[in-house]
Structures are given as structure tokens and as C-alpha cells.
Design a protein around this motif. Structure first.
Motif, PDB file in Angstrom:
ATOM      1  N   TYR A   1      -7.164  -2.402  53.082  1.00  0.00           N
ATOM      2  CA  TYR A   1      -8.470  -2.048  52.475  1.00  0.00           C
ATOM      3  C   TYR A   1      -9.071  -0.623  52.913  1.00  0.00           C
ATOM      4  O   TYR A   1      -9.912  -0.213  51.928  1.00  0.00           O
ATOM      5  CB  TYR A   1      -9.327  -3.239  52.863  1.00  0.00           C
ATOM      6  N   GLN A   2      -8.802   0.014  54.000  1.00  0.00           N
ATOM      7  CA  GLN A   2      -9.397   0.951  54.546  1.00  0.00           C
ATOM      8  C   GLN A   2      -8.775   2.225  53.738  1.00  0.00           C
ATOM      9  O   GLN A   2      -9.368   3.013  53.014  1.00  0.00           O
ATOM     10  CB  GLN A   2      -9.274   1.226  55.999  1.00  0.00           C
TER      11      GLN A   2
ATOM     12  N   GLU B   1     -10.555   4.663  50.757  1.00  0.00           N
ATOM     13  CA  GLU B   1     -10.432   6.217  51.138  1.00  0.00           C
ATOM     14  C   GLU B   1     -10.113   6.630  49.821  1.00  0.00           C
ATOM     15  O   GLU B   1     -10.493   7.485  49.203  1.00  0.00           O
ATOM     16  CB  GLU B   1      -9.555   6.450  52.445  1.00  0.00           C
ATOM     17  N   LYS B   2      -8.922   6.157  49.096  1.00  0.00           N
ATOM     18  CA  LYS B   2      -8.690   6.450  47.803  1.00  0.00           C
ATOM     19  C   LYS B   2      -9.906   6.442  46.726  1.00  0.00           C
ATOM     20  O   LYS B   2     -10.071   7.527  45.999  1.00  0.00           O
ATOM     21  CB  LYS B   2      -7.556   5.514  47.250  1.00  0.00           C
TER      22      LYS B   2
ATOM     23  N   GLU C   1     -15.347  11.585  44.943  1.00  0.00           N
ATOM     24  CA  GLU C   1     -15.199  12.813  45.288  1.00  0.00           C
ATOM     25  C   GLU C   1     -15.130  13.872  43.884  1.00  0.00           C
ATOM     26  O   GLU C   1     -15.693  14.707  43.597  1.00  0.00           O
ATOM     27  CB  GLU C   1     -15.002  13.346  46.599  1.00  0.00           C
ATOM     28  N   THR C   2     -13.600  13.558  43.457  1.00  0.00           N
ATOM     29  CA  THR C   2     -13.223  14.218  42.192  1.00  0.00           C
ATOM     30  C   THR C   2     -14.098  14.053  41.105  1.00  0.00           C
ATOM     31  O   THR C   2     -14.422  14.952  40.534  1.00  0.00           O
ATOM     32  CB  THR C   2     -11.818  13.682  42.046  1.00  0.00           C
ATOM     33  N   CYS C   3     -14.707  12.942  40.713  1.00  0.00           N
ATOM     34  CA  CYS C   3     -15.388  12.604  39.596  1.00  0.00           C
ATOM     35  C   CYS C   3     -16.904  13.411  39.817  1.00  0.00           C
ATOM     36  O   CYS C   3     -17.131  13.900  38.928  1.00  0.00           O
ATOM     37  CB  CYS C   3     -15.719  11.286  39.402  1.00  0.00           C
TER      38      CYS C   3
END
Length: 170
Positions: free
Chosen positions: A116-117, A121-122, A128-130
Motif C-alpha cells: 500500500y505504501q 507513492e505511485k 504531482e505529474t498532473c
């Protein structure tokens, strides 16, 4: 068609029958329990009698009253230390089993937590990309609006009127 009085007679007959059956069951239960207990005590009385003289002093009573029972002899022959050792080994086995199950559950929880971590992170990286793409699009939109306002201003200075449109025919 049945008369209402017939219906009452029928239902009262059922009630009487039920009461009679219930009372018979209760009488059987009350008389049956002492009889079963008496039969059970006769079954216990059929065991071989002990040759102990219980009327004498307690300290002089022989301890081998159940000498004919091999299971009892085996248990009596075991000393306290071996019984304690056996109990400790059983407790150790139970504790080891619990410890192994706990360790397996802990490892499973760690694997799940790690999974889940990684997924979080993904997700954060995707966000952040969006966010970066949104900021770039917003900046490009602001620039485009400025450029559109500049061209509209120039067109009005040169006499462009929205109501007057010239259509080219080809």
C-alpha cells in the motif's frame, strides 16, 4: 358450513390434549431423574470394592486402594517433577505455535503495508505529474488570453466591427 361452537370445541380439545401430554412429560421427567440417578449409582457400585479400612486413623490408611487400576498406577508413579516438565513442554509448544502464527501475521501485515505504501507513492507521483501539467496548461491559457486580448485590441484599432462581417465567396 361449520358452526362457531364446533370450532371452539375442536380448539378446546386440542388444548386439553396438549395439556395432558405436557403433564405426562413432566411426571415422567420428575419420576425419571431419580430412577436414572439410582441406576447410575448401582453402576458405580459394581466397581471392585476397596480393601481399605477407613475407620482407622487417616495416616495409617494404605495408599494403594486402587492398585488394580493400571492407569491410576501409572499416574501415581509419575513424580511431580516429570508432571511439571510435561506441563511446561505443553505450554512451550502452545507458546511456540502462537509465536509462529503471530510472526506470520506480522510478516503478512508488513508485506501488505509495503504494498500500500508503494501504491501511495505511485499515486503521489501521478498527482504531482498532473499538478505540474495543470499548472503548465494554466500558464499557457493565461498567455493565450493575453495574446488574444492583444490581437483583439489591434483589430479594433484597425476598424474591425463584429456586426459587419464580410463573407468571401469562392
Amino acid at each position: 358450513m361449520a358452526h362457531p361452537s364446533d370450532h371452539r370445541l375442536c380448539s378446546s380439545g386440542f388444548v386439553r390434549c396438549g395439556l395432558v401430554l405436557s403433564s405426562l412429560c413432566l411426571v415422567g421427567l420428575i419420576l425419571g431423574i431419580p430412577w436414572l440417578l439410582r441406576e447410575n449409582s448401582h453402576a458405580q457400585a459394581s466397581c471392585p470394592s476397596c480393601d481399605c479400612d477407613c475407620s482407622s486413623d487417616i495416616l495409617s490408611t494404605p495408599l494403594d486402594c486402587s492398585i488394580n487400576d493400571p492407569e491410576m498406577n501409572e499416574e501415581i508413579e509419575k513424580d511431580t517433577i516429570s508432571l511439571l516438565y510435561e506441563e511446561l513442554s505443553l505450554l512451550r509448544n502452545v507458546t511456540d505455535g502462537n509465536l509462529k502464527r503471530t510472526e506470520a501475521l506480522t510478516m503478512d501485515a508488513k508485506r501488505t503495508s509495503s504494498h500500500y505504501q508503494k501504491e501511495a507513492e505511485k499515486c503521489n507521483a501521478g498527482m504531482e505529474t498532473c499538478e505540474g501539467a495543470r499548472e503548465k496548461a494554466e500558464a499557457a491559457f493565461v498567455e493565450e488570453r493575453k495574446l488574444s486580448a492583444l490581437w483583439e485590441k489591434r483589430a479594433r484599432e484597425l476598424g474591425f466591427n463584429r456586426e459587419r462581417r464580410i463573407y468571401l465567396q469562392v
